[in-house]
Design an enzyme around this catalytic site. Sequence first.
Site, PDB file in Angstrom:
ATOM      1  N   THR A   1       0.851  -1.189   0.000  1.00  0.00           N
ATOM      2  CA  THR A   1       0.000   0.000   0.000  1.00  0.00           C
ATOM      3  C   THR A   1       0.884   1.235   0.000  1.00  0.00           C
ATOM      4  OG1 THR A   1      -0.120  -0.037   2.412  1.00  0.00           O
ATOM      5  CG2 THR A   1      -1.871  -1.167   1.218  1.00  0.00           C
ATOM      6  N   ASP A   2       0.471   2.239  -0.756  1.00  0.00           N
ATOM      7  CA  ASP A   2       1.293   3.429  -0.926  1.00  0.00           C
ATOM      8  C   ASP A   2       0.840   4.558  -0.014  1.00  0.00           C
ATOM      9  OD1 ASP A   2       2.881   2.156  -2.723  1.00  0.00           O
ATOM     10  OD2 ASP A   2       1.895   2.977  -4.489  1.00  0.00           O
ATOM     11  N   LYS A   3       1.331   5.732  -0.282  1.00  0.00           N
ATOM     12  CA  LYS A   3       1.143   6.887   0.594  1.00  0.00           C
ATOM     13  C   LYS A   3      -0.331   7.158   0.886  1.00  0.00           C
ATOM     14  CE  LYS A   3       1.867  11.884   0.742  1.00  0.00           C
ATOM     15  NZ  LYS A   3       2.360  13.067  -0.003  1.00  0.00           N
TER      16      LYS A   3
ATOM     17  N   ASP B   1      -1.496   5.473  -4.195  1.00  0.00           N
ATOM     18  CA  ASP B   1      -2.000   4.326  -4.928  1.00  0.00           C
ATOM     19  C   ASP B   1      -1.616   3.066  -4.178  1.00  0.00           C
ATOM     20  OD1 ASP B   1      -0.683   6.108  -7.573  1.00  0.00           O
ATOM     21  OD2 ASP B   1      -2.817   5.977  -7.158  1.00  0.00           O
TER      22      ASP B   1
END
Length: 498
Positions: A159-161, A435
């Site tokens: 999982t990104d920012k 994203d």
Amino acid sequence: MGLVVKRTPGSHEPWQNAGITPGRRSLRQRVTTRLYRHDTRRRTQLRHITAMEAAPEPESDKFVPNKNRTRFRKRQWEDNTKANGAPEEKRDKPFERIKRKKMAMLLGYCGVDYYGMQRNPGVRTIEEDLLKALLEAKYINEEDFNTQQNTQFQRSSRTDKGVSASRQVVSLKLPLEVSVEEINKGLPECIRVFDVKRVTNKFNSKCKCNARTYSYTLPTFAFEPSLSVESGDERKRYRISADKMQQINSVLGYYKGTKCYHNFTEKKHFQDPSASRYIMGFSIDKVFVESDMEFAVLLVKGQSFMLHQIRKMIGLTIAVCRGLVDISIMDKVFGKEKVMIPTAPGLGLVLDKVHYDRYDTKFKDSHDSLTWTEVEDTVQKFTHEHIFPNIIKGEIQDESMATWLEKLKGHSYEPSDDAPVEKDGEKDDTDDEQDDDVAEDEENNTDKVKDKNEEVSEKKNEVCEVKDEKNSEKVGEKNEVSVEKNGVVEVRKKVSET
């Protein structure tokens, strides 16, 4: 002169004339030989004993004048003296090796203030705080903290920012006795470990995962075209109807099955095999009211997802339900033609669940199930206290969806070379980095190069095997090996007709 015995036919040998039996010595010869051997052995033994007793014992200083110049010199790492000459204190307890086994860890986190799940030097990440807590609990050492590959650490989904997770699963080697409370002591309130289970030694939380479920929470007024998004009172008073929910589920049904999602990500073309994805289900899960505003939770389940895929799927659904584009586009986006699809905000996207159905079926008799039903209440409590409030706050105070809907009106679906780079609808320019629907088979460029090298190595091994078979020359079989081309070695085998 010696006696010469003349042999004539029929004459006897000398030993026969002496009356000696052939093949046997006389008694006198045998006794003489035995006494001689015994006497020799006794005199030799006495000579050795006399020499040892007569030799004086050497003094240690004279025998070894300088120990540093002999082969008995102590090795450097065995020296018990310190640099200043003082004797080093011996350890009271010997080094105890901790036995570690592969474990699966279930955790949840709110990623609003983090730069993603994956460790990234210089920024705050979920993995960084998790490994620090494990180090403080003494479940890993300093070397494992600096090089997490030593523990075979692997996440199920990246999982990104700004993205959260209700049920993230990581696999790593830990001691057999692990306390969840001890780990949570070193974690902030927005990160919590729910449970730890023993798994097989070859378990990999990413590779053994056969499906992932994501949830997307958004206000229901986003689907209503007649509603003015500029009026905050109208947005709060709106309640979705049953017909509108049926329309939404009908549009979401277009995504089910195996289709080419090259238009739902970046740098993919229609013939790229990696653009093909299998979606198992996509529908509205529930509707609830919070702070006088109605919200809907959409659930999508698939084997894997690419960059921007889920957010573009939701963005296109909103555009169709609001009447900004015709429903026929749902068939067009899966064809060869390029279509520019709007990307919904990343605020409401959450990793909801990771599925290990095949693993649970195979090892149901030997290992615990990874459905985590025993901690479901704890997971739901954490989600409603730490994840949903941040989503609600972003929609009510920051008006994330309302701002994006204003930009959606002017979105162009036709590709253009001079078209500006699309923003996500958030106020900050960095929001296009939020994203988490990242394909796990596209982990990073390093993994791609490594896999390619392994593939080339395997092909080279096949070439060697073919050459060995050629040397053995089976009847009627010929092997032809082509030269390496574009990093891939092709091996072709032709069987001649006999």
